[in-house]
Design a protein around this motif. Structure first.
Motif, PDB file in Angstrom:
ATOM      1  N   ILE A 118       0.859  -1.769   0.376  1.00 26.43           N
ATOM      2  CA  ILE A 118      -0.121  -0.024  -0.207  1.00 26.43           C
ATOM      3  C   ILE A 118       0.764   1.475  -0.082  1.00 26.43           C
ATOM      4  CG2 ILE A 118      -1.850   1.246   1.459  1.00 26.43           C
ATOM      5  CD1 ILE A 118      -2.856  -1.642   2.393  1.00 26.43           C
ATOM      6  N   GLY A 119       1.985   0.965   0.826  1.00 26.48           N
ATOM      7  CA  GLY A 119       2.910   2.178   1.267  1.00 26.48           C
ATOM      8  C   GLY A 119       3.303   2.954  -0.957  1.00 26.48           C
ATOM      9  N   HIS A 120       3.937   1.392  -0.948  1.00 25.63           N
ATOM     10  CA  HIS A 120       4.922   1.629  -2.109  1.00 25.63           C
ATOM     11  C   HIS A 120       3.484   2.535  -3.228  1.00 25.63           C
ATOM     12  CE1 HIS A 120       6.800   0.437  -5.815  1.00 25.63           C
ATOM     13  NE2 HIS A 120       7.813   0.073  -5.447  1.00 25.63           N
ATOM     14  N   TYR A 121       2.818   1.977  -3.838  1.00 28.48           N
ATOM     15  CA  TYR A 121       1.788   1.844  -4.494  1.00 28.48           C
ATOM     16  C   TYR A 121       1.564   3.812  -3.676  1.00 28.48           C
ATOM     17  CZ  TYR A 121      -2.061   2.741  -7.433  1.00 28.48           C
ATOM     18  OH  TYR A 121      -3.111   2.683  -8.692  1.00 28.48           O
ATOM     19  N   ALA A 122       1.392   3.950  -2.667  1.00 30.09           N
ATOM     20  CA  ALA A 122       0.689   5.516  -2.596  1.00 30.09           C
ATOM     21  C   ALA A 122       2.572   6.841  -3.245  1.00 30.09           C
ATOM     22  CB  ALA A 122       0.338   5.845  -1.441  1.00 30.09           C
ATOM     23  N   ALA A 123       3.457   5.959  -2.879  1.00 30.29           N
ATOM     24  CA  ALA A 123       4.745   6.670  -3.242  1.00 30.29           C
ATOM     25  C   ALA A 123       4.949   6.778  -4.403  1.00 30.29           C
ATOM     26  CB  ALA A 123       5.899   5.886  -2.140  1.00 30.29           C
ATOM     27  N   HIS A 124       4.471   5.889  -5.546  1.00 26.97           N
ATOM     28  CA  HIS A 124       5.460   5.483  -7.063  1.00 26.97           C
ATOM     29  C   HIS A 124       3.717   6.189  -7.544  1.00 26.97           C
ATOM     30  CE1 HIS A 124       9.046   3.975  -6.186  1.00 26.97           C
ATOM     31  NE2 HIS A 124       8.647   4.012  -4.868  1.00 26.97           N
ATOM     32  N   HIS A 125       2.218   6.050  -7.234  1.00 26.35           N
ATOM     33  CA  HIS A 125       1.396   6.435  -8.252  1.00 26.35           C
ATOM     34  C   HIS A 125       0.435   7.704  -8.129  1.00 26.35           C
ATOM     35  CE1 HIS A 125       1.382   2.589 -10.015  1.00 26.35           C
ATOM     36  NE2 HIS A 125       2.016   2.150  -9.200  1.00 26.35           N
ATOM     37  N   LEU A 126       0.764   8.169  -6.746  1.00 28.76           N
ATOM     38  CA  LEU A 126      -0.258   9.602  -5.860  1.00 28.76           C
ATOM     39  C   LEU A 126       1.032  10.514  -5.763  1.00 28.76           C
ATOM     40  CD1 LEU A 126      -2.908   7.333  -3.861  1.00 28.76           C
ATOM     41  CD2 LEU A 126      -2.819   8.854  -6.187  1.00 28.76           C
ATOM     42  N   VAL A 127       2.578  10.463  -5.925  1.00 32.34           N
ATOM     43  CA  VAL A 127       3.185  11.778  -5.790  1.00 32.34           C
ATOM     44  C   VAL A 127       4.014  12.025  -7.209  1.00 32.34           C
ATOM     45  CG1 VAL A 127       4.739  12.569  -4.623  1.00 32.34           C
ATOM     46  CG2 VAL A 127       2.877  11.349  -3.118  1.00 32.34           C
ATOM     47  N   ASP A 128       3.946  12.795  -7.721  1.00 30.35           N
ATOM     48  CA  ASP A 128       5.365  12.995  -8.588  1.00 30.35           C
ATOM     49  C   ASP A 128       5.405  14.565  -8.717  1.00 30.35           C
ATOM     50  OD1 ASP A 128       3.881  15.246  -9.820  1.00 30.35           O
ATOM     51  OD2 ASP A 128       2.619  13.993 -10.936  1.00 30.35           O
ATOM     52  N   GLY A 129       7.508  15.405  -9.452  1.00 26.14           N
ATOM     53  CA  GLY A 129       7.811  15.913  -9.112  1.00 26.14           C
ATOM     54  C   GLY A 129       7.200  17.691  -9.677  1.00 26.14           C
ATOM     55  N   LYS A 130       5.652  16.824  -9.557  1.00 23.09           N
ATOM     56  CA  LYS A 130       5.100  19.074  -9.376  1.00 23.09           C
ATOM     57  C   LYS A 130       4.184  18.649  -8.465  1.00 23.09           C
ATOM     58  CE  LYS A 130       4.750  17.754 -14.539  1.00 23.09           C
ATOM     59  NZ  LYS A 130       3.563  17.667 -15.801  1.00 23.09           N
ATOM     60  N   GLU A 131       4.094  18.476  -7.430  1.00 17.41           N
ATOM     61  CA  GLU A 131       3.583  18.180  -6.541  1.00 17.41           C
ATOM     62  C   GLU A 131       4.340  19.614  -5.000  1.00 17.41           C
ATOM     63  OE1 GLU A 131       0.662  16.427  -5.305  1.00 17.41           O
ATOM     64  OE2 GLU A 131       0.896  14.067  -6.418  1.00 17.41           O
ATOM     65  N   GLY A 132       3.374  20.001  -4.655  1.00 16.83           N
ATOM     66  CA  GLY A 132       3.646  21.668  -4.004  1.00 16.83           C
ATOM     67  C   GLY A 132       3.864  21.108  -2.877  1.00 16.83           C
ATOM     68  N   ALA A 133       3.240  20.632  -1.912  1.00 14.07           N
ATOM     69  CA  ALA A 133       3.832  19.926  -0.661  1.00 14.07           C
ATOM     70  C   ALA A 133       2.678  18.947  -0.133  1.00 14.07           C
ATOM     71  CB  ALA A 133       3.700  20.935   0.320  1.00 14.07           C
ATOM     72  N   ILE A 134       2.730  17.954   0.597  1.00 18.21           N
ATOM     73  CA  ILE A 134       2.548  16.729   0.805  1.00 18.21           C
ATOM     74  C   ILE A 134       2.595  16.878   2.213  1.00 18.21           C
ATOM     75  CG2 ILE A 134       2.561  15.687  -1.562  1.00 18.21           C
ATOM     76  CD1 ILE A 134       3.997  13.608  -0.198  1.00 18.21           C
ATOM     77  N   ILE A 135       1.325  16.113   3.057  1.00 17.85           N
ATOM     78  CA  ILE A 135       1.891  15.610   4.456  1.00 17.85           C
ATOM     79  C   ILE A 135       1.492  14.337   4.452  1.00 17.85           C
ATOM     80  CG2 ILE A 135      -0.970  16.542   5.230  1.00 17.85           C
ATOM     81  CD1 ILE A 135       0.638  17.435   7.817  1.00 17.85           C
ATOM     82  N   ILE A 136       2.358  13.985   5.350  1.00 16.83           N
ATOM     83  CA  ILE A 136       1.724  12.358   5.527  1.00 16.83           C
ATOM     84  C   ILE A 136       1.660  11.848   7.362  1.00 16.83           C
ATOM     85  CG2 ILE A 136       3.418   9.309   5.562  1.00 16.83           C
ATOM     86  CD1 ILE A 136       4.930  10.802   3.303  1.00 16.83           C
ATOM     87  N   GLY A 137       0.761  11.553   7.700  1.00 22.61           N
ATOM     88  CA  GLY A 137       0.138  11.590   9.024  1.00 22.61           C
ATOM     89  C   GLY A 137       0.954  10.289   9.361  1.00 22.61           C
ATOM     90  N   ALA A 138       0.930  10.271  11.378  1.00 19.31           N
ATOM     91  CA  ALA A 138       1.487   8.959  11.315  1.00 19.31           C
ATOM     92  C   ALA A 138       0.484   7.301  11.687  1.00 19.31           C
ATOM     93  CB  ALA A 138       1.757   9.432  12.812  1.00 19.31           C
ATOM     94  N   GLY A 139       1.022   6.712  11.295  1.00 15.50           N
ATOM     95  CA  GLY A 139       1.094   5.199  11.111  1.00 15.50           C
ATOM     96  C   GLY A 139       1.631   4.044  10.666  1.00 15.50           C
ATOM     97  N   THR A 140       1.197   3.105  10.721  1.00 15.65           N
ATOM     98  CA  THR A 140       2.297   1.921  10.431  1.00 15.65           C
ATOM     99  C   THR A 140       2.512   2.073   9.021  1.00 15.65           C
ATOM    100  OG1 THR A 140       0.296   0.364  10.922  1.00 15.65           O
ATOM    101  CG2 THR A 140       2.590   0.624  12.908  1.00 15.65           C
ATOM    102  N   THR A 141       1.101   1.802   8.265  1.00 15.29           N
ATOM    103  CA  THR A 141       1.149   1.857   6.553  1.00 15.29           C
ATOM    104  C   THR A 141       2.095   3.322   6.228  1.00 15.29           C
ATOM    105  OG1 THR A 141      -0.979   0.891   7.164  1.00 15.29           O
ATOM    106  CG2 THR A 141      -0.690   1.389   5.016  1.00 15.29           C
TER     107      THR A 141
END
Length: 258
Positions: free
Chosen positions: A79-102
């Motif tokens: 799940i983490g790998h999918y989110a990192a490689h399919h939902l984030v690219d170099g055009k993002e202004g800023a993202i926030i990642i909440g706490a949790g194991t996933t």
């Protein structure tokens, strides 16, 4: 709607079902109902008992999430790998990642992109600190030593000064009635604020979380844009997601290397 889907609905609505009553209602044999309940048990929705079944883990406690098996850990990594490689690219202004194991697995898998990333978990900050191009920000505030993440009123005040293109969050349960829920009041409030200050919100949750309920409502399905999970979710939840225009993404083993 199929018989099994109707039984799922009954479990979600009432919390338990009777094998004899179901057999009479659907005009089928008890053995057929037993097979239906066995199927629902394999999905993690039902727990067989004498005379029928109950909804599995109707109420969730935060401690349960610490008892991960190797299979569950593998699911979180996908799940983490999918989110990192399919939902984030170099055009993002800023993202926030909440706490949790996933969400931690997402931080570990995130490519070294020239974007702004904020996190409130010390483990996530440690993983992202190895990046050369990513601008890394800590949320700050009180360090909660039970989960090694920042929280409290100072963290809330800090968060209100930022804006994110995407927020990636985790929760303790997804219930057909209560929507997204958490077993921790402090984390629930922080997650609400992350969602309020992001243009898009994505939930990272393995399939175990569907059909579970923790005591604190966090967000409704209509407040998120997508769910990344590890396998097909039960049909009633899929229908709810479609109703609220929430995209469901499956991070199975075939796309781990995408």
């Amino acid at each position: 709607m199929s018989r099994r889907e109707l039984i799922q609905r009954r479990l979600l609505d009432e919390g338990s079902v009777s094998s004899a009553a179901l057999a009479e209602e659907f005009s089928v044999s008890l053995m057929t109902i037993y097979r239906d309940l066995d199927y629902l048990q394999t999905l993690g929705l039902a727990k067989r008992k004498s005379g029928g079944a109950v909804l599995r883990q109707r109420f969730f406690t935060a401690e349960q999430d610490s008892e991960d098996t190797p299979n569950i850990q593998s699911a979180k990594e996908r799940i983490g790998h999918y989110a990192a490689h399919h939902l984030v690219d170099g055009k993002e202004g800023a993202i926030i990642i909440g706490a949790g194991t996933t969400t931690l697995e997402m931080a570990r898998a995130l490519p070294d992109l020239p974007i702004n990333v904020m996190a409130n978990s010390l483990a996530a900050l440690g993983a992202l600190s190895l990046h050369q191009h990513t601008k890394l920000y800590a949320l700050g505030g009180e360090l909660r030593k039970d989960i090694m993440a920042f929280g409290g009123t100072m963290a809330h005040a800090n968060l209100k000064t930022y804006h994110f293109s995407k927020a990636f969050i985790g929760i303790d349960g997804i219930d057909a009635d209560a929507a997204l829920t958490s077993g921790n009041e402090l984390n629930a409030r922080l997650t609400e604020l992350m969602a309020e200050h992001a243009e898009e919100v994505y939930l990272l949750a393995d399939v175990r979380k569907f059909g579970q309920r923790a005591f604190r409502h966090v967000l409704s399905l209509s407040q998120i844009n997508g769910i990344i999970t590890d396998q097909e979710i039960p049909k009633p939840f899929l229908e709810l997601c479609e109703e609220h225009h929430v995209q469901v993404m499956i991070a199975d083993s075939t796309n781990k290397e995408d």
